[in-house]
Design a protein around this motif. Sequence first.
Motif, mmCIF file in Angstrom:
data_model
loop_
_atom_site.group_PDB
_atom_site.id
_atom_site.type_symbol
_atom_site.label_atom_id
_atom_site.label_comp_id
_atom_site.label_asym_id
_atom_site.label_seq_id
_atom_site.Cartn_x
_atom_site.Cartn_y
_atom_site.Cartn_z
ATOM 1 N N SER A 98 0.967 -1.382 -0.087
ATOM 2 C CA SER A 98 -0.091 -0.018 0.082
ATOM 3 C C SER A 98 1.012 1.265 -0.089
ATOM 4 C CB SER A 98 -0.956 0.039 1.021
ATOM 5 O OG SER A 98 -0.559 0.037 2.763
ATOM 6 N N GLN A 99 0.156 2.058 -1.004
ATOM 7 C CA GLN A 99 0.750 3.688 -0.907
ATOM 8 C C GLN A 99 1.238 4.743 0.284
ATOM 9 O OE1 GLN A 99 3.609 3.007 -3.302
ATOM 10 N NE2 GLN A 99 3.566 0.967 -3.112
ATOM 11 N N ASP A 100 -0.430 4.742 0.522
ATOM 12 C CA ASP A 100 -0.978 6.138 1.456
ATOM 13 C C ASP A 100 -1.037 5.434 2.967
ATOM 14 O OD1 ASP A 100 -2.640 3.990 1.071
ATOM 15 O OD2 ASP A 100 -4.461 5.312 0.279
ATOM 16 N N ASP A 101 -0.216 4.808 3.353
ATOM 17 C CA ASP A 101 -0.236 4.466 4.649
ATOM 18 C C ASP A 101 -0.415 5.900 5.840
ATOM 19 O OD1 ASP A 101 -0.453 1.660 3.853
ATOM 20 O OD2 ASP A 101 1.586 1.084 5.363
ATOM 21 N N ASP A 102 0.216 6.236 5.743
ATOM 22 C CA ASP A 102 0.689 8.004 6.042
ATOM 23 C C ASP A 102 -1.175 8.839 6.681
ATOM 24 O OD1 ASP A 102 0.537 7.758 3.427
ATOM 25 O OD2 ASP A 102 1.582 10.088 3.623
ATOM 26 N N GLU A 103 -2.126 8.073 5.087
ATOM 27 C CA GLU A 103 -2.925 8.705 5.147
ATOM 28 C C GLU A 103 -4.239 8.117 6.303
ATOM 29 O OE1 GLU A 103 -5.459 10.410 1.430
ATOM 30 O OE2 GLU A 103 -3.857 9.467 0.381
ATOM 31 N N ARG A 104 -3.884 6.862 6.815
ATOM 32 C CA ARG A 104 -5.194 6.121 7.720
ATOM 33 C C ARG A 104 -4.094 6.426 9.295
ATOM 34 N NH1 ARG A 104 -5.176 3.746 3.024
ATOM 35 N NH2 ARG A 104 -3.350 2.822 3.086
ATOM 36 N N ASP A 105 -2.806 6.727 8.839
ATOM 37 C CA ASP A 105 -2.361 7.643 10.779
ATOM 38 C C ASP A 105 -2.897 7.846 11.049
ATOM 39 O OD1 ASP A 105 0.813 6.863 11.846
ATOM 40 O OD2 ASP A 105 0.091 9.023 12.553
ATOM 41 N N ILE A 106 -3.126 7.250 12.522
ATOM 42 C CA ILE A 106 -3.885 7.824 13.735
ATOM 43 C C ILE A 106 -3.449 9.672 13.907
ATOM 44 C CG2 ILE A 106 -2.428 7.576 15.443
ATOM 45 C CD1 ILE A 106 -5.039 6.539 17.343
ATOM 46 N N SER A 107 -2.429 9.539 13.837
ATOM 47 C CA SER A 107 -2.458 11.434 13.224
ATOM 48 C C SER A 107 -3.656 12.204 12.655
ATOM 49 C CB SER A 107 -0.881 11.744 13.206
ATOM 50 O OG SER A 107 -0.744 11.368 11.476
ATOM 51 N N GLN A 108 -3.589 11.488 11.786
ATOM 52 C CA GLN A 108 -4.934 12.416 10.079
ATOM 53 C C GLN A 108 -6.311 12.283 11.189
ATOM 54 O OE1 GLN A 108 -3.316 13.728 7.837
ATOM 55 N NE2 GLN A 108 -1.377 12.987 9.459
ATOM 56 N N ILE A 109 -6.560 11.784 12.474
ATOM 57 C CA ILE A 109 -7.737 11.694 12.795
ATOM 58 C C ILE A 109 -8.933 13.356 13.317
ATOM 59 C CG2 ILE A 109 -8.241 9.458 13.321
ATOM 60 C CD1 ILE A 109 -8.100 10.428 16.157
ATOM 61 N N THR A 110 -9.634 13.385 13.050
ATOM 62 C CA THR A 110 -10.534 15.275 13.093
ATOM 63 C C THR A 110 -9.576 15.139 14.220
ATOM 64 O OG1 THR A 110 -12.111 14.574 13.992
ATOM 65 C CG2 THR A 110 -12.333 14.270 12.262
ATOM 66 N N ALA A 111 -9.620 16.871 14.553
ATOM 67 C CA ALA A 111 -8.783 16.993 15.497
ATOM 68 C C ALA A 111 -10.175 16.221 17.148
ATOM 69 C CB ALA A 111 -9.264 18.595 15.904
ATOM 70 N N ALA A 112 -11.334 16.562 17.085
ATOM 71 C CA ALA A 112 -11.966 16.336 18.183
ATOM 72 C C ALA A 112 -11.481 14.806 18.689
ATOM 73 C CB ALA A 112 -14.006 16.389 17.330
ATOM 74 N N ASN A 113 -11.591 14.174 17.377
ATOM 75 C CA ASN A 113 -11.198 12.950 17.780
ATOM 76 C C ASN A 113 -10.015 12.938 18.761
ATOM 77 O OD1 ASN A 113 -13.597 11.848 17.356
ATOM 78 N ND2 ASN A 113 -12.451 11.774 14.556
ATOM 79 N N THR A 114 -9.190 13.478 18.361
ATOM 80 C CA THR A 114 -7.686 13.821 18.491
ATOM 81 C C THR A 114 -7.538 14.143 19.991
ATOM 82 O OG1 THR A 114 -6.491 14.364 16.751
ATOM 83 C CG2 THR A 114 -5.043 14.243 18.373
#
Lengths: 139, 448
Positions: B304-320
């Motif tokens: 897979s080429q886009d694992d960074d797009e599913r990194d936990i750092s990419q979730i919404t501010a509210a979820n973070t």
Amino acid sequence: MKLSNKILTALALTASVSFVHAGAVAVVGASSPIGAASGSDVVKVFLGKKKDLGGVTAIPVDQDEGTPGRGAFYSTIVKKSEAQLKSYWSRLIFTGKGQAPQVVGGDADVKGMVSTNPNLIGYIDEGAVDGTVKVVFKP
Amino acid sequence: MAIKHLTYACIPLIAASMSSQAATVDQLNRQVQKLSQRIAAQDQRFRVNGFATFGMSISDEAMPYNDVNDEVNFNRFSKAGVQMTFNMDSQNSVVMQLVSRGDNNWETNAEWAYFKHEFGSGLTGKIGRIRLPAYQLSEFLDVGYSTPYAQVPAETYDSLNPFANMEGVDLSYSMDVGDNTATFQAVYGRAKDDEFDLTDILGLSGVFQADTWSARLGYAVASVNVASETLQGAIGLYGGSTEGIDGAFTSLGFTYDPGDLYFTTEYTQLEADGEIVDADALYATIGYRFGRLMPTLTYAMAESQDDDERDISQITAANTGAIALATGVANQVAGGTDQATAISNVAAVTAGVEIADVTAAVAGAPLIVGGVSALQAASNRNTTRIGLGLRYDMSPGVAVKVQYDLIEVDDASGLFDDTAWATNDATGAGSSNPDKTNILTISIDTVF
């Protein structure tokens, strides 16, 4: 005397065997408008890649699996084993792209079929050629 | 003496009756021929062809990979199908293919059902339910007999559901190029499975078929809509879109089959906007026919080429924020504070946050982490496969195959069971996820 008889008989048998297995030739009915064809065109017709020979519709008829004529034709002219052939046709059949030729029997059946339909092309042992058919390709 | 005379007298009679018999035989022969032609014509009008694969598979790993684990499975790759072709005339036909699959409880589905029209000069049109022609093997994937594999390289073939069928139209044009054939195909339609609903699929492909080799380029674009609610929920954690996502698929295939030697390879690339996986995959198989035996060696990989797009750092501010609050509470609880006090402490030190918000965050954080893990497990892949295969052509139309696959994954689930994998990840047991599995598959493939 007896021995030489035996040798003669053996020789005669060998000769007749080699005559019977002179090889497969492609035939059409004696009165068919289909003329002499190249080996590659004949192969294409039998593999469903070509539907005419010299502008005349050509429909291939096959011999039964296991007949010497079929073995000779596919191994020496088409150059495919029975398994490769089955695999080839299964890809075409199940993609709706084609159907394997009609299977009609042996040399006599092929002669019977092609002599009654000018568009049919078959293959028989060279030794079975008679006035009802004409040879359009001989390797 | 008298008898002898009688015998001589009979000869002309016998001769006469023989010639009339010959005439009758001739007539009968012609009738038989006509009949056989009629039967042949009837046979051409309606054709039934069948295929089936019966097999077993087992691995040395408890967690299923591509639905195979260490319990012997007779259903995974087993299936039986019939294809019926009704030729109305030389131009029009209807094709139906019914397939029962072992891994679908042997339920029978009409996989294909289409009307086909030959326009002449190599142009053919189809309308109805057809196979989405994404991959090199798409159209005969079910016909195990026509491939060297007991199971096809799943790392490539799983990128798109390879058994997905589409409803739509197909226009194909075939032309001779010298002794070779070039075929161009365009399809338009819609395909649906449990996970995705692909609308406005536009697929194009070109195949060049020479005597001993063929090359194929396939390209398709579609509007991707996420149908699975679990997947919708997971993508929602990132604030990502689940409808009308642009997706594209490319496949480049090449096969060299001059006789005894056999080589085939295919490279695929899947791209989709947002959190949906982008992946590259490749397989290559080399084999050699020793009469009825054909050993093969296969190498396959997927990444897979886009694992960074599913990194936990990419979730919404509210979820973070919710995860931060829950982590704060967990830290205090770990330090000996009771949970209720920890919650009120965290609420007191965080601006604009009430006790109710922290309580909700504590309850929600595991779900967020679980959703992220699930999406990653379902999408991320970094897999290699080495496969050793042996095909034995028992008799024309029957092949027995044995295949042994060594599969390794590197820090990504690939085709391991994503629920089991994600559960381990989300509960801090990620290190117990497997990094390899060895799979044995044995099958009998037939066409009839």
